[in-house]
Scaffold this motif. Sequence first.
Motif, short mmCIF file in Angstrom:
data_model
loop_
_atom_site.label_atom_id
_atom_site.label_comp_id
_atom_site.label_asym_id
_atom_site.label_seq_id
_atom_site.Cartn_x
_atom_site.Cartn_y
_atom_site.Cartn_z
N LYS A 1 1.14 -1.04 -0.36
CA LYS A 1 -0.18 0.12 -0.22
C LYS A 1 1.21 1.09 0.19
N ARG A 2 2.17 1.20 0.83
CA ARG A 2 2.64 2.59 0.73
C ARG A 2 3.29 2.46 -0.38
N ILE A 3 4.02 1.72 -1.25
CA ILE A 3 4.40 1.97 -2.23
C ILE A 3 3.57 2.51 -3.69
N ASP A 4 2.31 1.43 -3.90
CA ASP A 4 0.93 2.93 -4.87
C ASP A 4 1.26 3.31 -4.16
N VAL A 5 1.02 3.78 -2.87
CA VAL A 5 0.19 5.80 -3.11
C VAL A 5 1.75 6.24 -3.40
N ALA A 6 2.76 5.86 -3.34
CA ALA A 6 3.80 6.47 -3.33
C ALA A 6 4.10 6.58 -5.08
N GLY A 7 3.58 5.71 -5.44
CA GLY A 7 3.62 5.56 -7.14
C GLY A 7 2.97 6.32 -7.49
N LEU A 8 1.67 6.30 -6.96
CA LEU A 8 0.71 7.85 -7.15
C LEU A 8 0.96 9.03 -7.01
N PHE A 9 1.39 9.60 -6.01
CA PHE A 9 1.59 10.33 -6.34
C PHE A 9 3.40 10.56 -6.89
N CYS A 10 4.13 9.80 -7.42
CA CYS A 10 4.83 10.19 -8.44
C CYS A 10 3.92 10.48 -9.79
N VAL A 11 3.18 9.67 -10.01
CA VAL A 11 2.00 9.85 -11.21
C VAL A 11 1.98 11.16 -11.76
#
Length: 252
Positions: free
Chosen positions: A174-184
Amino acid sequence: MRHLEQIRPTFIEISDSSSNPEQPIYIYSFTLTKPRWRNSELLLIMGGVSLESVIIFFGLLGNIMSGLLYLSPADVFWRILKRKSTEEFESIPYVSKLLNAYFWVYYGLIKPKSLLVATINIFGGVVEVIFLTIFLLYAPPRMKTRTAILVAVLDVGFPAAAILLTQFLLHGEKRIDVAGLFCVIFSMIAYASPLSAMIPNGTGFLLGTAQLILYGIYWKPKSQTPKQDVEDEEDQKRQPLINDSSNLNQKN
């Protein structure tokens, strides 16, 4: 390549009542099993190139291209240094790129096997800090104040709060997915940020056009005053003077 199979040797024990039970008979046989790797991996291995080597190669190539992208405004800042003025340049693109670099660094650090992502964006963050420092040195007072506020809010306060909340409130994937969403999200903002120079003018153009259209729709010509009305108004203005003169003559 889908029909390639692996040959796996197996031993089968056969018990026979006529033979010595202490010496069982073994038959050596082969079984065919499906390969566990994908077709692309199998082709790369057969060609003498591992998939991991290909991933590293394209990762390095991507880092080089990203580094060039971060360095692309270098001629702009060289011009600012030579003229000691930011002229008409905006600071929003560089503020956005620094914010984007922060989140990609965080994503590269928390996602396994993503060290290349973190390293190139650390480099990009340093480049953007240098650019923003030059911009703040030579910007006019009003632009300098505006840029300093944007840096404090978007490049210090917001990423610090977002990363801390993500780090302590989320875990694992979940942490990785949210960080990836911020990046996008912030990558799209960074790529769109150069449009900030034309967005105010574009908005003004649209609003001005709307005003002209409304004026053309509802405009009506003013009715002209008839000549007789003008003469009557002049007579009314003169009338008191004539009366006053006649009264004076009568008195005399």
